[in-house]
Design a protein around this motif. Structure first.
Motif, PDB file in Angstrom:
ATOM      1  N   GLY A  40     -27.173  28.943   2.992  1.00  0.00           N
ATOM      2  CA  GLY A  40     -27.522  29.765   3.643  1.00  0.00           C
ATOM      3  C   GLY A  40     -28.897  30.937   2.846  1.00  0.00           C
ATOM      4  O   GLY A  40     -29.940  30.219   1.880  1.00  0.00           O
ATOM      5  N   GLN A  41     -29.154  31.781   3.863  1.00  0.00           N
ATOM      6  CA  GLN A  41     -30.928  32.090   3.061  1.00  0.00           C
ATOM      7  C   GLN A  41     -30.686  33.339   1.231  1.00  0.00           C
ATOM      8  O   GLN A  41     -31.233  32.527   0.623  1.00  0.00           O
ATOM      9  N   PRO A  42     -29.435  33.876   2.153  1.00  0.00           N
ATOM     10  CA  PRO A  42     -29.046  34.371   0.576  1.00  0.00           C
ATOM     11  C   PRO A  42     -29.384  33.411  -0.644  1.00  0.00           C
ATOM     12  O   PRO A  42     -29.681  33.787  -2.443  1.00  0.00           O
ATOM     13  N   THR A  43     -28.209  32.070  -0.348  1.00  0.00           N
ATOM     14  CA  THR A  43     -28.759  31.011  -1.809  1.00  0.00           C
ATOM     15  C   THR A  43     -29.744  30.237  -2.017  1.00  0.00           C
ATOM     16  O   THR A  43     -30.185  30.245  -3.081  1.00  0.00           O
ATOM     17  N   LEU A  44     -30.445  29.932  -1.254  1.00  0.00           N
ATOM     18  CA  LEU A  44     -32.262  29.896  -0.803  1.00  0.00           C
ATOM     19  C   LEU A  44     -32.595  30.462  -2.201  1.00  0.00           C
ATOM     20  O   LEU A  44     -33.944  30.416  -2.674  1.00  0.00           O
ATOM     21  N   SER A  45     -32.775  31.940  -1.663  1.00  0.00           N
ATOM     22  CA  SER A  45     -32.921  33.039  -2.429  1.00  0.00           C
ATOM     23  C   SER A  45     -32.868  32.505  -3.810  1.00  0.00           C
ATOM     24  O   SER A  45     -33.713  32.977  -5.064  1.00  0.00           O
TER      25      SER A  45
END
Lengths: 99, 99
Positions: A40-45
């Motif tokens: 997910g996007q938060p994980t990538l961040s």
DNA sequence: CTTATACATCGAAATTTGTCAATATAAAAT
DNA sequence: ATTTTATATTGACAAATTTCGATGTATAAG
């Protein structure tokens, strides 16, 4: 030495190695990285923060986008650390085969 | 790639880096390592298992003792991976300054 | 000005990791 | 044979890590 530990920790994750492979020698934005990863996007961040904090990756904001690129100096220093500092090889021993 | 992740994970711990520094280019037994580290014996045994499983260190039993030494091939391959595989440098670019 | 896009941050859940005390094993010394 | 020494294994616990959903924050587009 804690800096080196931080770098190896950052490299010791499958998704983060994938990210570095995708970036390669280019400059890539987060949204592009997301396309190739199954996270997910938060994980990538979160992963990008770890890579930036360790010095392996540097970021540049450009309007809405954040572009990431690999900091080759950090990589070079770490590779040198492995061969020279850690094992007492001279630069001549650890590279330059046949020079 | 999972092998590389395992190696970087193994390197991403302060005590394990200390262990590698102590071993250096010698062959060292566990009891000697214990003298220089502020951890218990089971903890050291745990760390040595991780270092051995990753291929960074190899062990040799000699009576009561277990001797450890650094597997330089693994180190060399990993350092090469960092500079060549990961970032598309040629060997010539990543070493041999001035050759 | 409102909406959409790109990314970051927060809080929580699940998993992994580092550490130790206790115990096991195996070789050497007595 | 018994004890000591060197190391490994087990079980438990605390801390760190990975991940996600929900929410926040800019910037750009309409």
């Amino acid at each position: 030495m804690k800096d080196v530990v931080k770098i190896f920790k950052a490299l010791g994750d499958e998704n983060r190695l994938k990210i570095l492979h995708i970036i390669g020698s280019q400059e890539v934005c987060a949204c592009k990285l997301l396309e190739f990863l199954e996270i997910g996007q938060p994980t990538l961040s979160h992963h990008m923060k770890i890579l930036c904090d360790s010095g392996i990756v540097s970021s540049r904001k450009d309007g809405k986008w954040t572009h990431y690129k690999i900091n080759k100096d950090t990589i070079k220093h770490t590779a040198d650390y492995m061969q020279v500092t850690l094992f007492g090889n001279t630069a001549a021993q650890s590279c330059c085969n046949g020079c």
